[in-house]
Design a protein around this motif. Structure first.
Motif, mmCIF file in Angstrom:
data_model
loop_
_atom_site.group_PDB
_atom_site.id
_atom_site.type_symbol
_atom_site.label_atom_id
_atom_site.label_comp_id
_atom_site.label_asym_id
_atom_site.label_seq_id
_atom_site.Cartn_x
_atom_site.Cartn_y
_atom_site.Cartn_z
ATOM 1 N N LYS A 64 77.619 25.717 -1.546
ATOM 2 C CA LYS A 64 78.446 24.526 -1.717
ATOM 3 C C LYS A 64 78.738 24.375 -3.198
ATOM 4 N N ARG A 65 79.824 23.668 -3.505
ATOM 5 C CA ARG A 65 80.158 23.350 -4.875
ATOM 6 C C ARG A 65 80.116 21.849 -5.053
ATOM 7 N N GLN A 66 79.567 21.419 -6.147
ATOM 8 C CA GLN A 66 79.527 19.994 -6.451
ATOM 9 C C GLN A 66 80.853 19.590 -7.072
ATOM 10 N N ILE A 67 81.449 18.525 -6.509
ATOM 11 C CA ILE A 67 82.727 18.034 -7.009
ATOM 12 C C ILE A 67 82.685 16.514 -7.065
ATOM 13 N N THR A 68 83.701 15.946 -7.652
ATOM 14 C CA THR A 68 83.901 14.499 -7.592
ATOM 15 C C THR A 68 85.062 14.271 -6.644
ATOM 16 N N LEU A 69 84.866 13.415 -5.657
ATOM 17 C CA LEU A 69 85.875 13.182 -4.635
ATOM 18 C C LEU A 69 86.019 11.690 -4.404
ATOM 19 N N ARG A 70 87.220 11.221 -4.394
ATOM 20 C CA ARG A 70 87.463 9.804 -4.115
ATOM 21 C C ARG A 70 87.749 9.647 -2.632
ATOM 22 N N ILE A 71 86.961 8.788 -1.978
ATOM 23 C CA ILE A 71 87.071 8.538 -0.539
ATOM 24 C C ILE A 71 87.239 7.039 -0.341
ATOM 25 N N ASP A 72 88.032 6.665 0.653
ATOM 26 C CA ASP A 72 88.190 5.247 0.966
ATOM 27 C C ASP A 72 86.823 4.613 1.184
ATOM 28 N N ALA A 73 86.650 3.406 0.697
ATOM 29 C CA ALA A 73 85.372 2.699 0.816
ATOM 30 C C ALA A 73 84.948 2.570 2.267
ATOM 31 N N GLU A 74 85.887 2.296 3.159
ATOM 32 C CA GLU A 74 85.574 2.135 4.587
ATOM 33 C C GLU A 74 85.024 3.435 5.183
ATOM 34 N N VAL A 75 85.612 4.559 4.783
ATOM 35 C CA VAL A 75 85.148 5.855 5.280
ATOM 36 C C VAL A 75 83.744 6.140 4.759
ATOM 37 N N LEU A 76 83.535 5.921 3.469
ATOM 38 C CA LEU A 76 82.222 6.159 2.877
ATOM 39 C C LEU A 76 81.162 5.264 3.506
ATOM 40 N N ASP A 77 81.469 3.987 3.691
ATOM 41 C CA ASP A 77 80.518 3.067 4.317
ATOM 42 C C ASP A 77 80.161 3.509 5.724
ATOM 43 N N PHE A 78 81.166 3.977 6.488
ATOM 44 C CA PHE A 78 80.910 4.440 7.853
ATOM 45 C C PHE A 78 79.877 5.559 7.843
ATOM 46 N N PHE A 79 80.100 6.574 6.997
ATOM 47 C CA PHE A 79 79.178 7.707 6.969
ATOM 48 C C PHE A 79 77.813 7.312 6.406
ATOM 49 N N LYS A 80 77.772 6.446 5.406
ATOM 50 C CA LYS A 80 76.486 6.015 4.852
ATOM 51 C C LYS A 80 75.657 5.283 5.897
ATOM 52 N N HIS A 81 76.313 4.517 6.765
ATOM 53 C CA HIS A 81 75.578 3.778 7.788
ATOM 54 C C HIS A 81 75.065 4.673 8.910
ATOM 55 N N THR A 82 75.465 5.950 8.920
ATOM 56 C CA THR A 82 74.938 6.873 9.928
ATOM 57 C C THR A 82 73.576 7.430 9.525
ATOM 58 N N GLY A 83 73.145 7.130 8.306
ATOM 59 C CA GLY A 83 71.804 7.535 7.888
ATOM 60 C C GLY A 83 71.808 8.613 6.818
ATOM 61 N N LYS A 84 70.628 9.177 6.603
ATOM 62 C CA LYS A 84 70.458 10.210 5.588
ATOM 63 C C LYS A 84 71.349 11.406 5.913
ATOM 64 N N ARG A 85 71.669 12.179 4.897
ATOM 65 C CA ARG A 85 72.492 13.385 4.991
ATOM 66 C C ARG A 85 73.935 13.071 5.367
ATOM 67 N N TYR A 86 74.393 11.868 5.015
ATOM 68 C CA TYR A 86 75.766 11.494 5.356
ATOM 69 C C TYR A 86 76.777 12.421 4.684
ATOM 70 N N GLN A 87 76.455 12.943 3.497
ATOM 71 C CA GLN A 87 77.373 13.852 2.810
ATOM 72 C C GLN A 87 77.524 15.155 3.602
ATOM 73 N N SER A 88 76.442 15.610 4.218
ATOM 74 C CA SER A 88 76.518 16.818 5.040
ATOM 75 C C SER A 88 77.376 16.574 6.273
ATOM 76 N N ARG A 89 77.312 15.361 6.825
ATOM 77 C CA ARG A 89 78.153 15.043 7.980
ATOM 78 C C ARG A 89 79.627 14.976 7.576
#
Length: 106
Positions: A64-89
């Motif tokens: 994987k490559r580390q990058i900076t990515l801008r994501i809508d707050a609603e999308v990020l909140d949705f994935f964060k609320h799914t628990g740990k490893r949300y970035q992998s999801r």
């Protein structure tokens, strides 16, 4: 980049050789199979859009490559609320999307 120890355990299920069901599980499946569709309560089932790429693979790439990515707050909140490893999801959904579009491009 140095590697770090991880407590992540990866498990896979062989869909051609699934684990055996218990008698209770079989009874519940038989009861649901006998019900008409209108009687089955699916209110707790997550919404799945009618897109080809909704079946995101859980298999992670080796690099994987580390990058900076801008994501809508609603999308990020949705994935964060799914628990740990949300970035992998998020990555799995994006990977599935790419694979679906590559398949259609051929």
């Amino acid at each position: 980049m140095p590697t770090k120890e991880s407590n992540i355990v990866k498990r896979t299920v062989d869909l051609k050789n699934p684990p055996p069901l218990t008698a209770g599980q079989k009874a519940r499946l038989d009861a649901v199979a006998a019900m008409p569709d209108a009687q089955i309560d699916d209110s707790d089932a997550p919404f799945l859009p009618d897109a080809v790429w909704t079946k995101a693979a859980v298999q992670l790439p080796h690099t994987k490559r580390q990058i900076t990515l801008r994501i809508d707050a609603e999308v990020l909140d949705f994935f964060k609320h799914t628990g740990k490893r949300y970035q992998s999801r998020i990555n799995a959904v994006l990977r599935s999307y790419v694979q679906a579009h590559k398949a259609h491009a051929k």
